[in-house]
Design a protein around this motif. Structure first.
Motif, PDB file in Angstrom:
ATOM      1  N   ARG A   1      40.295  28.106 -56.137  1.00  8.11           N
ATOM      2  CA  ARG A   1      40.259  26.817 -55.447  1.00  8.11           C
ATOM      3  C   ARG A   1      39.641  25.735 -56.333  1.00  8.11           C
ATOM      4  O   ARG A   1      40.122  24.605 -56.382  1.00  8.11           O
ATOM      5  CB  ARG A   1      39.475  26.956 -54.149  1.00  8.11           C
ATOM      6  N   GLN A   2      38.589  26.087 -57.052  1.00 10.65           N
ATOM      7  CA  GLN A   2      37.957  25.126 -57.945  1.00 10.65           C
ATOM      8  C   GLN A   2      38.918  24.712 -59.063  1.00 10.65           C
ATOM      9  O   GLN A   2      38.999  23.530 -59.418  1.00 10.65           O
ATOM     10  CB  GLN A   2      36.687  25.716 -58.559  1.00 10.65           C
ATOM     11  N   LEU A   3      39.647  25.681 -59.605  1.00 14.04           N
ATOM     12  CA  LEU A   3      40.626  25.381 -60.645  1.00 14.04           C
ATOM     13  C   LEU A   3      41.705  24.457 -60.111  1.00 14.04           C
ATOM     14  O   LEU A   3      42.065  23.462 -60.755  1.00 14.04           O
ATOM     15  CB  LEU A   3      41.241  26.685 -61.163  1.00 14.04           C
ATOM     16  N   SER A   4      42.238  24.761 -58.924  1.00 13.25           N
ATOM     17  CA  SER A   4      43.287  23.937 -58.330  1.00 13.25           C
ATOM     18  C   SER A   4      42.794  22.527 -58.038  1.00 13.25           C
ATOM     19  O   SER A   4      43.479  21.538 -58.327  1.00 13.25           O
ATOM     20  CB  SER A   4      43.801  24.587 -57.045  1.00 13.25           C
ATOM     21  N   ASP A   5      41.589  22.430 -57.462  1.00 19.45           N
ATOM     22  CA  ASP A   5      41.032  21.119 -57.141  1.00 19.45           C
ATOM     23  C   ASP A   5      40.804  20.288 -58.401  1.00 19.45           C
ATOM     24  O   ASP A   5      40.968  19.064 -58.389  1.00 19.45           O
ATOM     25  CB  ASP A   5      39.709  21.271 -56.378  1.00 19.45           C
ATOM     26  N   SER A   6      40.421  20.953 -59.489  1.00 15.75           N
ATOM     27  CA  SER A   6      40.152  20.245 -60.742  1.00 15.75           C
ATOM     28  C   SER A   6      41.430  19.807 -61.437  1.00 15.75           C
ATOM     29  O   SER A   6      41.447  18.770 -62.115  1.00 15.75           O
ATOM     30  CB  SER A   6      39.341  21.151 -61.688  1.00 15.75           C
ATOM     31  N   ALA A   7      42.492  20.593 -61.280  1.00 14.56           N
ATOM     32  CA  ALA A   7      43.715  20.337 -62.038  1.00 14.56           C
ATOM     33  C   ALA A   7      44.732  19.458 -61.318  1.00 14.56           C
ATOM     34  O   ALA A   7      45.449  18.685 -61.965  1.00 14.56           O
ATOM     35  CB  ALA A   7      44.383  21.668 -62.403  1.00 14.56           C
TER      36      ALA A   7
ATOM     37  N   LEU B   1      47.718  17.372 -74.001  1.00 11.58           N
ATOM     38  CA  LEU B   1      46.426  17.734 -74.582  1.00 11.58           C
ATOM     39  C   LEU B   1      45.290  16.990 -73.879  1.00 11.58           C
ATOM     40  O   LEU B   1      44.239  17.574 -73.568  1.00 11.58           O
ATOM     41  CB  LEU B   1      46.414  17.412 -76.078  1.00 11.58           C
ATOM     42  N   GLU B   2      45.487  15.705 -73.619  1.00 10.31           N
ATOM     43  CA  GLU B   2      44.462  14.928 -72.932  1.00 10.31           C
ATOM     44  C   GLU B   2      44.270  15.436 -71.501  1.00 10.31           C
ATOM     45  O   GLU B   2      43.142  15.532 -71.011  1.00 10.31           O
ATOM     46  CB  GLU B   2      44.843  13.454 -72.913  1.00 10.31           C
ATOM     47  N   ALA B   3      45.359  15.785 -70.839  1.00 15.24           N
ATOM     48  CA  ALA B   3      45.268  16.321 -69.481  1.00 15.24           C
ATOM     49  C   ALA B   3      44.515  17.648 -69.482  1.00 15.24           C
ATOM     50  O   ALA B   3      43.683  17.909 -68.609  1.00 15.24           O
ATOM     51  CB  ALA B   3      46.667  16.502 -68.890  1.00 15.24           C
ATOM     52  N   GLY B   4      44.795  18.500 -70.472  1.00 11.55           N
ATOM     53  CA  GLY B   4      44.089  19.771 -70.571  1.00 11.55           C
ATOM     54  C   GLY B   4      42.598  19.568 -70.785  1.00 11.55           C
ATOM     55  O   GLY B   4      41.774  20.272 -70.182  1.00 11.55           O
ATOM     56  N   ARG B   5      42.251  18.612 -71.626  1.00  8.25           N
ATOM     57  CA  ARG B   5      40.831  18.318 -71.846  1.00  8.25           C
ATOM     58  C   ARG B   5      40.171  17.806 -70.568  1.00  8.25           C
ATOM     59  O   ARG B   5      39.026  18.150 -70.264  1.00  8.25           O
ATOM     60  CB  ARG B   5      40.682  17.295 -72.977  1.00  8.25           C
ATOM     61  N   GLN B   6      40.914  16.995 -69.802  1.00  3.79           N
ATOM     62  CA  GLN B   6      40.353  16.448 -68.575  1.00  3.79           C
ATOM     63  C   GLN B   6      40.112  17.533 -67.526  1.00  3.79           C
ATOM     64  O   GLN B   6      39.069  17.562 -66.869  1.00  3.79           O
ATOM     65  CB  GLN B   6      41.279  15.377 -67.994  1.00  3.79           C
ATOM     66  N   VAL B   7      41.065  18.439 -67.376  1.00  3.89           N
ATOM     67  CA  VAL B   7      40.882  19.538 -66.419  1.00  3.89           C
ATOM     68  C   VAL B   7      39.697  20.402 -66.837  1.00  3.89           C
ATOM     69  O   VAL B   7      38.864  20.791 -66.003  1.00  3.89           O
ATOM     70  CB  VAL B   7      42.161  20.397 -66.310  1.00  3.89           C
ATOM     71  N   SER B   8      39.605  20.699 -68.130  1.00  3.27           N
ATOM     72  CA  SER B   8      38.484  21.495 -68.621  1.00  3.27           C
ATOM     73  C   SER B   8      37.161  20.785 -68.374  1.00  3.27           C
ATOM     74  O   SER B   8      36.165  21.412 -67.976  1.00  3.27           O
ATOM     75  CB  SER B   8      38.659  21.786 -70.116  1.00  3.27           C
ATOM     76  N   THR B   9      37.138  19.475 -68.591  1.00  2.15           N
ATOM     77  CA  THR B   9      35.932  18.693 -68.325  1.00  2.15           C
ATOM     78  C   THR B   9      35.568  18.768 -66.851  1.00  2.15           C
ATOM     79  O   THR B   9      34.395  18.902 -66.480  1.00  2.15           O
ATOM     80  CB  THR B   9      36.130  17.228 -68.748  1.00  2.15           C
ATOM     81  N   ASN B  10      36.579  18.696 -65.989  1.00  3.86           N
ATOM     82  CA  ASN B  10      36.337  18.803 -64.549  1.00  3.86           C
ATOM     83  C   ASN B  10      35.723  20.152 -64.183  1.00  3.86           C
ATOM     84  O   ASN B  10      34.987  20.270 -63.192  1.00  3.86           O
ATOM     85  CB  ASN B  10      37.634  18.604 -63.768  1.00  3.86           C
ATOM     86  N   LEU B  11      36.012  21.173 -64.995  1.00  5.06           N
ATOM     87  CA  LEU B  11      35.471  22.512 -64.752  1.00  5.06           C
ATOM     88  C   LEU B  11      34.112  22.707 -65.416  1.00  5.06           C
ATOM     89  O   LEU B  11      33.527  23.779 -65.320  1.00  5.06           O
ATOM     90  CB  LEU B  11      36.447  23.575 -65.255  1.00  5.06           C
ATOM     91  N   GLY B  12      33.652  21.689 -66.125  1.00  6.35           N
ATOM     92  CA  GLY B  12      32.326  21.759 -66.723  1.00  6.35           C
ATOM     93  C   GLY B  12      32.289  22.034 -68.203  1.00  6.35           C
ATOM     94  O   GLY B  12      31.208  22.187 -68.786  1.00  6.35           O
TER      95      GLY B  12
END
Length: 281
Positions: free
Chosen positions: A99-105, A255-266
């Motif tokens: 759920r955290q992954l989905s909410d972040s992505a 690549l920017e989207a991937g970095r943003q999702v990762s940032t959202n995950l901490g």
């Protein structure tokens, strides 16, 4: 499989390796049905299910009724054919990590798709398969996308190989063992190893789809707060007249989207770059 007890109690099986195990016939039947139905492309009757599982209709009747009542199986009102519902998939998404992954992505992917003019999807590793947990369609009338909840051999997808490439040694060793047991040719094994090495050096993959001619997969890793790869975000780039955004620009956006999702995950930005570009184990 053990016979059902007339008193309704669990049946103790012989001890093995110092552990005591038990048979729960009704649970085993339910799991047999769910696992079998998960691989069936078409709806099946009770008789067909019973025949496939080598059980009698009488044995499975009440179990199937219960699975239907609880929402794991469904059928149309005018039909006697059952299908597996998405309830198991929905339950998996209720797990805090998913759920955290989905909410972040999801918001990042919803922003990416219209700018890139392409569909995108998020995959996690489930055993030796890449499981699609999020999907956002392209805004264009013609699009290529994958079905939510679909599973694919990890080695045949960019998402799966990206996760494989950046995972711990133990995960890669398990997947290597599965490929060997699955009878893959030396050429296939060498191809997966070569792709993984390139991903570890570059941090992402741009690869012609092995499944669909004309589609180029742009796949980037997603890291959690510990720096572990937990998913892959993939844009299946489909060139067409209406799509005005170049492959190179979509790669930058992904690549920017991937970095943003990762940032959202901490995951910190510097840590992401280190893990994507330098990880070896």
């Amino acid at each position: 499989m053990a016979h059902e007890q007339t008193n309704g109690e669990d049946e103790a099986l012989p001890e093995s390796a110092g552990k005591r195990s038990y048979s729960v016939p009704a649970a085993e039947k339910a799991l047999d049905i769910l696992e079998y139905m998960a691989g069936q492309p078409h709806a099946l009757t009770l008789t067909e299910i019973a025949a496939a599982l080598r059980r009698s209709v009488h044995e499975l009747y009440r179990v199937i009724q219960t699975l239907e009542a609880r929402g794991y199986l469904y059928r149309r009102a005018d039909s006697d054919r059952y299908r597996l519902s998405l309830k198991l998939f929905e339950l998996a998404h209720q797990m805090p990590s998913v759920r955290q992954l989905s909410d972040s992505a999801l918001p990042v992917m919803q922003a990416l798709s219209p700018v890139a003019q392409q569909s995108c999807h998020l995959a996690v590793l489930s055993g030796h398969e890449a499981l699609i947990v999020l999907q956002v369609d392209s805004p264009l009338p013609m699009r290529y996308s994958v079905m939510l909840g679909a599973k694919f051999d990890f080695a045949e997808t960019s998402s799966g190989v990206v996760i494989y490439a950046l995972s711990k040694d133990t995960v890669r060793e398990q997947l290597d063992a599965w490929l060997a047991q699955d009878g893959r040719s030396p050429e296939e094994l060498a191809s997966v190893a070569s792709r993984a090495a390139a991903i570890r050096a570059r941090g992402y993959e741009v690869q012609p789809s092995l499944a669909v001619s004309g589609v180029t997969n742009i796949s980037v890793p997603i890291f959690d707060h510990l720096g572990h790869v937990v998913a892959a975000l993939t844009v299946p780039y489909m060139p067409q007249r209406a799509a005005k955004v170049s492959l190179e620009r979509v790669r930058e956006l992904a690549l920017e989207a991937g970095r943003q999702v990762s940032t959202n995950l901490g995951a910190g930005a510097q840590r992401q770059d280190e893990m994507a570009g330098k990880r070896r184990g």
